[in-house]
Write a protein that holds these residues in place. Structure first.
Motif, PDB file in Angstrom:
ATOM      1  N   GLU A 150      -8.977  -3.260  -7.569  1.00 13.07           N
ATOM      2  CA  GLU A 150      -8.668  -4.428  -8.385  1.00 13.07           C
ATOM      3  C   GLU A 150      -7.738  -4.060  -9.543  1.00 13.07           C
ATOM      4  O   GLU A 150      -6.777  -4.782  -9.840  1.00 13.07           O
ATOM      5  CB  GLU A 150      -9.958  -5.052  -8.931  1.00 13.07           C
ATOM      6  CG  GLU A 150      -9.728  -6.323  -9.720  1.00 13.07           C
ATOM      7  CD  GLU A 150     -11.028  -6.957 -10.186  1.00 13.07           C
ATOM      8  OE1 GLU A 150     -11.002  -8.151 -10.519  1.00 13.07           O
ATOM      9  OE2 GLU A 150     -12.056  -6.261 -10.221  1.00 13.07           O
ATOM     10  N   LYS A 151      -7.999  -2.912 -10.181  1.00 15.45           N
ATOM     11  CA  LYS A 151      -7.153  -2.481 -11.301  1.00 15.45           C
ATOM     12  C   LYS A 151      -5.731  -2.183 -10.832  1.00 15.45           C
ATOM     13  O   LYS A 151      -4.750  -2.579 -11.467  1.00 15.45           O
ATOM     14  CB  LYS A 151      -7.758  -1.236 -11.979  1.00 15.45           C
ATOM     15  CG  LYS A 151      -8.990  -1.535 -12.811  1.00 15.45           C
ATOM     16  CD  LYS A 151      -9.503  -0.286 -13.495  1.00 15.45           C
ATOM     17  CE  LYS A 151     -10.734  -0.596 -14.341  1.00 15.45           C
ATOM     18  NZ  LYS A 151     -11.280   0.611 -15.011  1.00 15.45           N
ATOM     19  N   PHE A 152      -5.623  -1.485  -9.706  1.00 20.21           N
ATOM     20  CA  PHE A 152      -4.297  -1.181  -9.159  1.00 20.21           C
ATOM     21  C   PHE A 152      -3.576  -2.473  -8.784  1.00 20.21           C
ATOM     22  O   PHE A 152      -2.385  -2.643  -9.083  1.00 20.21           O
ATOM     23  CB  PHE A 152      -4.414  -0.275  -7.932  1.00 20.21           C
ATOM     24  CG  PHE A 152      -3.149  -0.220  -7.108  1.00 20.21           C
ATOM     25  CD1 PHE A 152      -2.080   0.553  -7.532  1.00 20.21           C
ATOM     26  CD2 PHE A 152      -3.027  -0.962  -5.935  1.00 20.21           C
ATOM     27  CE1 PHE A 152      -0.892   0.584  -6.793  1.00 20.21           C
ATOM     28  CE2 PHE A 152      -1.862  -0.929  -5.199  1.00 20.21           C
ATOM     29  CZ  PHE A 152      -0.792  -0.151  -5.623  1.00 20.21           C
ATOM     30  N   TYR A 153      -4.299  -3.389  -8.144  1.00 22.55           N
ATOM     31  CA  TYR A 153      -3.697  -4.622  -7.664  1.00 22.55           C
ATOM     32  C   TYR A 153      -3.210  -5.488  -8.827  1.00 22.55           C
ATOM     33  O   TYR A 153      -2.135  -6.099  -8.763  1.00 22.55           O
ATOM     34  CB  TYR A 153      -4.711  -5.374  -6.809  1.00 22.55           C
ATOM     35  CG  TYR A 153      -4.155  -6.579  -6.104  1.00 22.55           C
ATOM     36  CD1 TYR A 153      -2.949  -6.515  -5.408  1.00 22.55           C
ATOM     37  CD2 TYR A 153      -4.845  -7.788  -6.111  1.00 22.55           C
ATOM     38  CE1 TYR A 153      -2.448  -7.621  -4.751  1.00 22.55           C
ATOM     39  CE2 TYR A 153      -4.350  -8.898  -5.452  1.00 22.55           C
ATOM     40  CZ  TYR A 153      -3.154  -8.807  -4.776  1.00 22.55           C
ATOM     41  OH  TYR A 153      -2.662  -9.905  -4.135  1.00 22.55           O
ATOM     42  N   ASP A 154      -3.988  -5.547  -9.910  1.00 25.43           N
ATOM     43  CA  ASP A 154      -3.568  -6.295 -11.096  1.00 25.43           C
ATOM     44  C   ASP A 154      -2.291  -5.702 -11.682  1.00 25.43           C
ATOM     45  O   ASP A 154      -1.350  -6.432 -12.027  1.00 25.43           O
ATOM     46  CB  ASP A 154      -4.679  -6.299 -12.154  1.00 25.43           C
ATOM     47  CG  ASP A 154      -5.731  -7.364 -11.894  1.00 25.43           C
ATOM     48  OD1 ASP A 154      -5.465  -8.274 -11.099  1.00 25.43           O
ATOM     49  OD2 ASP A 154      -6.820  -7.268 -12.490  1.00 25.43           O
TER      50      ASP A 154
END
Length: 247
Positions: free
Chosen positions: A176-180
């Motif tokens: 999720e952090k990478f995708y954001d």
């Protein structure tokens, strides 16, 4: 009297204005849409669509409607499954995207697909018309998603299959952090470099975040009258395929 509002990415806009604002986004990106999909998803969108086709249960002779079908990836694959005895209709609300779809299918030698410009909220076909209705990466751009799902339900035959392939929510914290970071920092910059349009890809990143999560969308499908709805997470939940069956 207060004007009804909806979201356009992270902005609140008048409900009556969203459709034209979405249209301008896709007018802008139509000619580079396939290239940008390959770049932004590292080619994974082709695997997601292949999974959707395989989950569809579409057979020779079936009648299929692809909504927001854009450049025609799903329509081409469906045409191969239904064969000469079936029918595939590629539809999109955006004339520029529909034109790209027609050009792509002609260039790839796909014949027998019909092209119709329409809104998913007002599908101009009679009840119980189709064996399968699909929408891939288009529902999040629809102003009234519930109305669109009800319309898809209406035009399906009993026992027919609805497929919604859409960006969704991952519950993997690191992903999720990478995708954001990727969505809000890299995606708009790639849009600027490749498609000369940073703003449209900023909107697309924001529209993904405003889309209902897996369970919410499943409830929307069941509330629209479907007898069954199941979903499958792809790429860790970045994308999900919801499959509904009409009673």
């Amino acid at each position: 009297m207060m004007q009804e509002t909806t979201h356009f990415g992270f902005k609140d806009v008048a409900t009556t204005e969203k459709q034209s604002m979405v249209r301008s986004v896709f007018d802008s990106v139509a000619s580079k849409y396939d290239l940008m999909n390959d770049v932004l998803s590292f080619g994974a969108h082709r695997l997601w669509k292949h999974y959707t086709i395989s989950a569809s249960n579409v057979q020779a002779g079936d009648k299929v409607l692809d909504i927001a079908g854009g450049t025609g990836d799903l329509a081409r694959a469906f045409a191969m499954k239904v064969g000469d005895t079936g029918q595939v209709i590629l539809s999109d609300i955006n004339a520029a995207m529909l034109s790209e779809g027609r050009k792509n299918l002609i260039n790839k030698g796909t014949s027998g697909v019909e092209f119709v410009q329409l809104s998913g909220e007002h599908i101009p076909f009679v009840d119980d018309s189709f064996d399968c209705v699909s929408i891939a990466f288009g529902l999040r751009n629809v102003t009234d998603k519930d109305q669109c799902i009800r319309e898809m339900h209406r035009v399906l035959k009993p026992g027919g299959c609805m497929l919604i392939l859409e960006f969704s929510k991952t519950d993997i914290a690191l992903l999720e952090k990478f995708y954001d970071f990727y969505s809000f920092n890299i995606m708009p910059q790639l849009g600027k470099i490749i498609a000369n349009d940073e703003e449209s890809y900023q909107y697309l990143a924001e529209s993904i975040r405003k889309h209902p999560d897996q369970e919410t969308l499943k409830k929307m499908v069941l509330d629209a009258g479907f007898g069954l709805c199941e979903y499958h997470n792809l790429s860790g939940g970045i994308v999900a395929l919801h499959k509904g069956i009409k009673k």
